[in-house]
Every structure is written in C-alpha cells, then in structure tokens.
Write a protein that holds these residues in place. Structure first.
Motif, PDB file in Angstrom:
ATOM      1  N   GLY A  63       5.605   6.281  29.606  1.00 41.22           N
ATOM      2  CA  GLY A  63       6.722   6.770  28.797  1.00 41.22           C
ATOM      3  C   GLY A  63       7.941   5.878  28.830  1.00 41.22           C
ATOM      4  N   THR A  64       7.926   4.831  29.671  1.00 39.78           N
ATOM      5  CA  THR A  64       9.041   3.882  29.666  1.00 39.78           C
ATOM      6  C   THR A  64       9.144   3.259  28.278  1.00 39.78           C
ATOM      7  OG1 THR A  64       8.752   3.398  32.010  1.00 39.78           O
ATOM      8  CG2 THR A  64       9.949   1.768  30.702  1.00 39.78           C
ATOM      9  N   PRO A  65      10.328   3.239  27.674  1.00 39.59           N
ATOM     10  CA  PRO A  65      10.423   2.804  26.276  1.00 39.59           C
ATOM     11  C   PRO A  65      10.268   1.298  26.093  1.00 39.59           C
ATOM     12  CG  PRO A  65      12.601   3.301  27.157  1.00 39.59           C
ATOM     13  CD  PRO A  65      11.613   3.728  28.200  1.00 39.59           C
ATOM     14  N   VAL A  66       9.683   0.925  24.983  1.00 40.17           N
ATOM     15  CA  VAL A  66       9.651  -0.435  24.457  1.00 40.17           C
ATOM     16  C   VAL A  66       9.872  -0.314  22.951  1.00 40.17           C
ATOM     17  CG1 VAL A  66       8.061  -1.278  26.240  1.00 40.17           C
ATOM     18  CG2 VAL A  66       7.153  -0.446  24.054  1.00 40.17           C
ATOM     19  N   LEU A  67      10.112  -1.435  22.309  1.00 38.66           N
ATOM     20  CA  LEU A  67      10.162  -1.480  20.852  1.00 38.66           C
ATOM     21  C   LEU A  67       9.027  -2.367  20.357  1.00 38.66           C
ATOM     22  CD1 LEU A  67      13.992  -2.087  20.252  1.00 38.66           C
ATOM     23  CD2 LEU A  67      12.770   0.097  20.076  1.00 38.66           C
ATOM     24  N   VAL A  68       8.282  -1.882  19.372  1.00 37.62           N
ATOM     25  CA  VAL A  68       7.215  -2.669  18.755  1.00 37.62           C
ATOM     26  C   VAL A  68       7.591  -2.860  17.286  1.00 37.62           C
ATOM     27  CG1 VAL A  68       4.767  -2.811  18.190  1.00 37.62           C
ATOM     28  CG2 VAL A  68       5.495  -1.783  20.360  1.00 37.62           C
ATOM     29  N   ASP A  69       7.814  -4.105  16.900  1.00 34.22           N
ATOM     30  CA  ASP A  69       8.319  -4.402  15.551  1.00 34.22           C
ATOM     31  C   ASP A  69       9.528  -3.539  15.217  1.00 34.22           C
ATOM     32  OD1 ASP A  69       6.498  -6.432  15.033  1.00 34.22           O
ATOM     33  OD2 ASP A  69       5.027  -5.082  14.126  1.00 34.22           O
ATOM     34  N   GLY A  70      10.386  -3.353  16.202  1.00 37.43           N
ATOM     35  CA  GLY A  70      11.635  -2.626  16.010  1.00 37.43           C
ATOM     36  C   GLY A  70      11.518  -1.124  16.065  1.00 37.43           C
ATOM     37  N   LYS A  71      10.305  -0.591  16.299  1.00 45.45           N
ATOM     38  CA  LYS A  71      10.102   0.854  16.320  1.00 45.45           C
ATOM     39  C   LYS A  71       9.785   1.334  17.741  1.00 45.45           C
ATOM     40  CE  LYS A  71       8.457   0.837  11.549  1.00 45.45           C
ATOM     41  NZ  LYS A  71       7.327   1.115  10.635  1.00 45.45           N
ATOM     42  N   PRO A  72      10.205   2.555  18.073  1.00 46.78           N
ATOM     43  CA  PRO A  72      10.008   3.049  19.437  1.00 46.78           C
ATOM     44  C   PRO A  72       8.540   3.207  19.800  1.00 46.78           C
ATOM     45  CG  PRO A  72      11.658   4.354  18.284  1.00 46.78           C
ATOM     46  CD  PRO A  72      10.989   3.494  17.252  1.00 46.78           C
ATOM     47  N   SER A  73       8.192   2.764  20.990  1.00 47.21           N
ATOM     48  CA  SER A  73       6.901   3.027  21.597  1.00 47.21           C
ATOM     49  C   SER A  73       7.134   3.183  23.096  1.00 47.21           C
ATOM     50  CB  SER A  73       5.917   1.895  21.302  1.00 47.21           C
ATOM     51  OG  SER A  73       4.637   2.188  21.843  1.00 47.21           O
ATOM     52  N   VAL A  74       6.034   3.344  23.845  1.00 46.98           N
ATOM     53  CA  VAL A  74       6.170   3.581  25.279  1.00 46.98           C
ATOM     54  C   VAL A  74       5.055   2.879  26.034  1.00 46.98           C
ATOM     55  CG1 VAL A  74       7.335   5.813  25.018  1.00 46.98           C
ATOM     56  CG2 VAL A  74       4.822   5.727  25.174  1.00 46.98           C
ATOM     57  N   ILE A  75       5.324   2.615  27.305  1.00 46.36           N
ATOM     58  CA  ILE A  75       4.299   2.101  28.202  1.00 46.36           C
ATOM     59  C   ILE A  75       3.272   3.197  28.476  1.00 46.36           C
ATOM     60  CG2 ILE A  75       3.896   1.415  30.605  1.00 46.36           C
ATOM     61  CD1 ILE A  75       6.442  -0.214  30.500  1.00 46.36           C
ATOM     62  N   ALA A  76       1.987   2.799  28.474  1.00 45.16           N
ATOM     63  CA  ALA A  76       0.893   3.728  28.768  1.00 45.16           C
ATOM     64  C   ALA A  76      -0.011   3.065  29.805  1.00 45.16           C
ATOM     65  CB  ALA A  76       0.115   4.050  27.499  1.00 45.16           C
ATOM     66  N   GLY A  77       0.166   3.422  31.070  1.00 40.20           N
ATOM     67  CA  GLY A  77      -0.599   2.803  32.144  1.00 40.20           C
ATOM     68  C   GLY A  77       0.267   1.922  33.017  1.00 40.20           C
TER      69      GLY A  77
END
Length: 373
Positions: free
Chosen positions: A286-300
C-alpha cells in the motif's frame, strides 16, 4: 540502454527553498546545511547552485568540508560537530573553516593552538537536546575563556539545537528557547538556533543565524504543516520504469514470503528499484507510487534490485511506464517523500540520505540566472 532508475535533482527548487528560508527570517542569515552529501542530493552540485546566495555552508565533519574546498567552493564553511581530534586544527586553519565547540577537550585544543588567523567559533550549549553541548553554567565559563583569547578565536556565537521544534506542542521548545536566550542575554552573545522546523514555524528563534537543513530539499519537517512549509518545492524525484508485467489469478502470492496475495485477477508490475538502491525495505503493502502520473501502490516486499506494484486498475500501464518513487512525475503529479516515509515508519531524512551511489543523479537548473520562485 541503462537501468532506468534515476534521482533527478532540481537545483532551481533548491534555490527556491533557500529563498523561502531567507524570506521567513529576513533579519537573520541562513546557513545552508550540506551534511550527508547534501542529504543525498550531492553536496558539490548543491553548493555550486547556492554559493551566490548563502553567507555560509554547514557540514558535519572536516571530510565534507574538504570535498567542498577541493571542488572550488570558497564560501565560509561551519563544522557543526567541530573537530574530532586536535590534529585537525591545522587543516581547519588552512581551509579557513569555522567550527563548533561543544566539549572541554575541544576548548583546550583550540586555546593551545596558534592559528594563522583566528578561527570563527560557535559555542554549543545544551538547552535540552542532551546530545552535544555545554550546560548553561559551563557555557558561560567557556564563553569567557574564549572571549579572552582573540588570537585564537573570533566571531563568537552561541549555538543550540531544538529537540521538538517540529511538534505541534511547543511546550518543550519554548523551555529550550527561554533557557538559551537568557544565557545569550547574560553574555551579550549573537545566536544560531533555528533548524528547519524553527525556521518554518518559530520566528522568535531565528536569531542572528539560522540553519535550514531538510527544508532546503523540499521536505516538510513539521508535525502539522503550515502555510510556509506548504510552499516548499521537492528537489529530488526518484524515478524508474516498469520492466515486466505479470498477469495473476486470485490468491497468488507476490514476492518474498508471499506477504501480498492477489484478491482477484491482477496485473503486477516489476519496477527497477530496490533496497540495494536505498529504497526502504520496510515499505508496507500500500506504500504509494505513481505510474505514468497516476496513483498506484507497492504490492509485496521490496527486493534488493526490484519491487512490485499493483497495475490492476491501470490497464494502460506497461513495460516502460514511468514509476515515481517520490517527487514529481513528468506528467506533473507529485508524490511527497514525507508521505512515502510514513508508510516506511521512518522520516524523509532516511529516505533521501539513503539513496545509494549506484543511482545516478541528474541535475537541472541552479544557475544564478535561473528562476527561484
């Protein structure tokens, strides 16, 4: 093609943040803190970007000062922890450094040394941090001894460090401030007291000098943000790319230990970044990242050289998609390093200083003609 993980350093943002410190403390002089390789941003590059603005730089130890001098930085440099042995004093003298005194052995070494020119000296008083410094009573004695030796030292200032200037509860901060200001008044001493949170939130502590550190790099050190801290610009953007995509069924474990398990049909992206680059292994799902400027999260769990992120709700993302670990996306979206740090149960300082040398730094801006606001 090179591995896509890059730490982008925006030196115009650095200059903006320094200008903000100046604006907040107009009656004080802002010493830019460059210790720990400028909090992981590159001390030489940051010094060159700021040298036309600052009265002085501050570093932790003489080795850091030597790096700056060897790079041609002639601006005054303060050793925040002073010397670690008396045999460093000839080098302090030769390099024209200023130094902090926090212990009797340092005081005796300085008074026994004959410099080519008196050494600008900041006497550190322990006003409640209980780390380095003289007690107020001992500081008064040490100050008088130093003041009586103008051949050894010059430009005496009283220095202290606040333990809780970042907290919303100002009780202990106020106690420290009152104590050190009472001593400064008795001695008629100019002061250097304010760290980043005090620069941002406590104008009463700005003194003759202030010491902005992490705020220069765009991190908000305050427990509760204020109008000033919200004006900080991020300096480092840590970016990488998706290097592989896995299509997984429900109930599939991802990464070491299978900490994350897919709840439904999932797309998992593999990112070229891991704890071997300095990214914190303690980052939770659930730690946030941005993928192509859109919100995503770490999984694992974060691996040494890779991490995995959830692309299930980003069907357009794929190999080559930009991933922002913190900082600004090329799409203009922002992910604060302070937000990432909270998911890692740490602070931004550890993330920024932890980015390892194998991650290339790419610098933009920073000249005297560059915009600063």
């Amino acid at each position: 093609m090179a591995r896509p993980l890059i730490a982008h350093i925006d030196l115009d943002a650095l200059r903006h943040n320094y200008r903000l410190a100046q604006e907040l403390a107009p009656g004080s002089r802002s010493v830019a803190v460059l210790k720990a390789d400028a909090y992981g941003h590159g001390a030489v590059a940051c010094a060159k970007a700021l040298e036309d603005l600052v009265p002085a730089f501050a570093v932790a130890a003489i080795e850091e000062a030597v790096t700056l001098r060897d790079a041609g930085i002639a601006t005054p440099i303060v050793l925040l922890e002073g010397i670690f042995s008396a045999d460093e004093l000839p080098q302090v003298d030769a390099l024209g450094l200023s130094m902090t005194l926090h212990s009797d052995w340092q005081l005796e070494a300085v008074l026994a040394f004959t410099p080519r020119r008196p050494i600008p000296t900041w006497l550190k008083v322990d006003s409640g941090m209980h780390r380095l410094g003289y007690s107020p009573a001992a500081a008064e004695v040490a100050w008088q001894r130093l003041a009586a030796q103008p051949r050894c030292v010059t430009d005496l200032h009283l220095m202290s460090h606040f333990a809780t200037a970042d907290l919303a509860d100002i009780g202990y901060f106020s106690r420290q401030h009152r104590l050190v200001m009472a001593l400064a008044e008795r001695l008629g001493a100019p002061t250097c007291l304010a760290n980043s949170p005090a620069v941002l939130a406590h104008p009463e502590a700005h003194g003759d000098y202030n010491r902005p550190g992490v705020m220069l790099y765009g991190s908000d050190p305050l427990e509760l943000s204020c109008e000033a801290s919200r004006r900080l610009h991020p300096v480092m953007s840590l970016t990488s790319e998706i290097i592989a995509v896995r299509e997984l069924s429900p109930g599939e474990p991802v990464g070491y230990g299978g900490r994350f398990t897919t709840a439904g049909p999932s797309r998992i992206g593999v990112v070229a970044c891991g704890y071997g680059d300095g990214y914190d292994r303690h980052a939770v799902d659930g730690t946030p990242v941005l993928v192509d400027g859109k919100p995503s999260v770490i999984a694992g769990k974060v691996s040494m050289d890779m991490m995995t992120v959830d692309l299930t709700d980003l069907p357009e993302a794929g190999i080559g998609s930009e991933v922002v670990l913190w900082g600004v996306s090329r799409h203009g979206a922002l992910l604060s390093v302070d937000d990432v740090a909270r998911y890692c149960d740490t602070i931004s300082y550890t993330l920024l200083t932890g980015v390892l040398p194998r991650v290339p730094r790419r610098y933009v801006g920073g000249s005297a003609s560059s915009p600063v606001d």
